[in-house]
Design an enzyme around this catalytic site. Structure first.
Site, PDB file in Angstrom:
ATOM      1  N   HIS A  66       0.824  -1.210   0.000  1.00 50.12           N
ATOM      2  CA  HIS A  66       0.000   0.000   0.000  1.00 50.12           C
ATOM      3  C   HIS A  66       0.856   1.257   0.000  1.00 50.12           C
ATOM      4  O   HIS A  66       0.503   2.254  -0.631  1.00 50.12           O
ATOM      5  CB  HIS A  66      -0.934  -0.002   1.211  1.00 50.12           C
ATOM      6  CG  HIS A  66      -2.045  -0.997   1.108  1.00 50.12           C
ATOM      7  ND1 HIS A  66      -3.354  -0.641   0.908  1.00 50.12           N
ATOM      8  CD2 HIS A  66      -2.027  -2.348   1.150  1.00 50.12           C
ATOM      9  CE1 HIS A  66      -4.112  -1.736   0.840  1.00 50.12           C
ATOM     10  NE2 HIS A  66      -3.321  -2.779   0.992  1.00 50.12           N
ATOM     11  N   ASP A 113      -5.429   6.174   1.767  1.00 51.90           N
ATOM     12  CA  ASP A 113      -5.701   4.786   1.399  1.00 51.90           C
ATOM     13  C   ASP A 113      -7.175   4.506   1.670  1.00 51.90           C
ATOM     14  O   ASP A 113      -7.703   4.849   2.730  1.00 51.90           O
ATOM     15  CB  ASP A 113      -4.819   3.854   2.238  1.00 51.90           C
ATOM     16  CG  ASP A 113      -4.804   2.444   1.704  1.00 51.90           C
ATOM     17  OD1 ASP A 113      -5.891   1.824   1.637  1.00 51.90           O
ATOM     18  OD2 ASP A 113      -3.719   1.939   1.370  1.00 51.90           O
TER      19      ASP A 113
END
Length: 465
Positions: free
Chosen positions: A19, A109
């Site tokens: 990520h 995110d």
């Protein structure tokens, strides 16, 4: 990079390698176009991020000394991150309010929808960044909207969704037929869509030509901007000088050893094997893959984490250690450098989205060995939609890849033949399309420029730049 800043974007990744990489790369893209970009990451991962032009700020997940491992469960970690992260993210925004470059937008995110609430509470813009493919995002969006209900059973297949080819159980994220198996993960995936209507934009790490029909289908629910592939610029358009790596690593790659070994191998002769940072194979499957690689006769470079090396069969390890002519085992490496090397002819991958995008962007044929979650969907597209590789058939009884099956797939991709030629042709095509998307005037480049113009307008309206 020398342009005057026209806004300040704070980028918040989920603190895992898969990520951090795409969000950090997005921050670099924004910075290369004149924005000031800051990455907010946990204390535990702070020292792993180092890249020019990007400022790094610490925030807390409540487990500053050990991160996720210290929390011991996903539920505890996510709840703690929401509580401590909201507070410390606010502090970072407040800290910059009176500076020359106040923060004007939070790109977070998509696992952290609470970050959008923080942005709105502070009167600034907010946008989620989906690190999955548009296809996987669309699947979970349908589940959240209850147009696709769980569990998905064999008799429910094929699952047909707008813009997506028919999917069977082996093509769907693994826990959709057993949602109780990963309740915290499923909850996190569905929460991504909990407040999307409040977001100013929605970003996805894909590109228009890769998933065109999927994006049309998603448009019925929410509008996404495809800004990928988020791969370091040196491997694509080359417009960010010196951008050869993501700038973040939770592991230390053995770059010199890998490169030196590859230099001794002929073009397209090496099988590169890596199952990512999260996958853990059973000892039985490690043994089958080991002997499959050995029996194939191809040169191979296999990334095996330190925590997994004890699963390698003793005889195989001894053979490889004594004679590194045919095979090399390392605990980590710079994957982009390997995929870009002329000697690499095929990528045996778990089909995680970052690895898939890297394989596509570097034009490397792939052999899909998916294990769970979105990897199964990635393998489906690698084989049947983009046609850049094959997918192993797992043993029906034990659910693992047998050595004969691996050898068969390796022969299909590596040896000269009709299938191999077609796969290589398609891999080259997708490499060019990936490069085109992120190059000046490409679909992703235009999408990013549209955001820049909007941010600039927001800044001027608020007298912030």
């Amino acid at each position: 990079m020398e342009k005057a800043h026209e806004g300040h974007v704070l980028v918040l990744p989920y603190p895992s390698q898969g990520h951090i990489n795409p969000l950090l790369q997005f921050a670099k893209r924004l910075a290369s176009k004149g924005l000031k970009a800051t990455v907010a990451t946990t204390h535990y991962t702070l020292s792993s991020i180092s890249t020019p032009y990007i400022t790094v700020e610490p925030i807390s997940d409540g487990f500053d000394d050990g991160g996720f491992t210290q929390a011991q469960s996903a539920e505890v970690f996510l709840e703690s991150f929401k509580s401590h992260g909201s507070r410390t993210l606010t502090q970072v925004i407040k800290k910059h309010e009176t500076t020359k470059y106040p923060i004007t937008c939070v790109v977070y995110d998509s696992f952290f929808p609470w970050a959008l609430d923080v942005a709105k509470e502070n009167g600034i813009l907010g946008a989620p960044f989906f690190t999955n493919s548009a296809t996987v995002s669309a699947i979970f969006s349908r589940i959240h909207g209850e147009t696709l209900r769980l569990p998905v059973r064999l008799e429910d297949c094929p699952v047909v969704l707008p813009g997506i080819p028919p999917l069977y159980l082996e093509d769907l994220p693994s826990f959709l037929n057993a949602p109780e198996s990963y309740p915290a993960y499923l909850k996190m995936k569905l929460n991504q869509f909990s407040n999307l209507e409040k977001a100013d934009w929605i970003f996805c790490n894909s590109f228009q030509s890769l998933e065109p029909e999927v994006i049309k289908g998603i448009g019925e629910q929410w509008s996404a901007k495809l800004v990928g592939p988020m791969v370091p610029s040196s491997y694509l358009d080359g417009r960010i000088v010196g951008d050869k790596g993501y700038g973040a690593s939770l592991w230390k790659p053995l770059e010199h050893q890998c490169t030196k070994w590859l230099e001794t191998k002929p073009q397209n002769s090496v099988v590169y094997v890596s199952f990512g940072s999260m996958v853990s194979l059973s000892q039985e499957e490690m043994e089958e893959i080991s002997w499959g690689l050995q029996q194939s006769g191809f040169n191979f470079l296999w990334v095996v984490k330190d925590s997994e090396t004890h699963k390698l069969p003793k005889g195989f390890l001894e053979l490889t250690t004594k004679n590194q002519e045919k095979g090399l085992i390392v605990n980590w490496c710079n994957q982009l450098e390997l995929l870009a090397h002329d000697s690499v002819g095929c990528f045996v991958t778990h089909c995680g989205w970052n690895s898939t995008l890297e394989g596509l962007s570097l034009g490397v044929p792939m052999i899909g060995v998916p294990k769970w979650a979105d990897q199964l969907t990635g393998a489906k597209f690698i084989k049947d939609v983009w046609c850049v590789g094959v997918r192993v058939k797992v043993d029906a009884e034990f659910g693992i890849v047998g050595r004969e099956e691996l050898v068969s797939c390796l022969n299909e991709v590596m040896n000269v033949g009709e299938k191999s030629l077609q796969v290589k042709k398609n891999a080259k095509k997708w490499r060019e399309l990936a490069k085109e998307a992120i190059s000046e005037g490409g679909s992703s480049d235009k999408a990013i420029d549209e955001i820049l113009m909007a941010l600039k307008g927001f800044c001027k309206k608020r007298d912030l730049c």
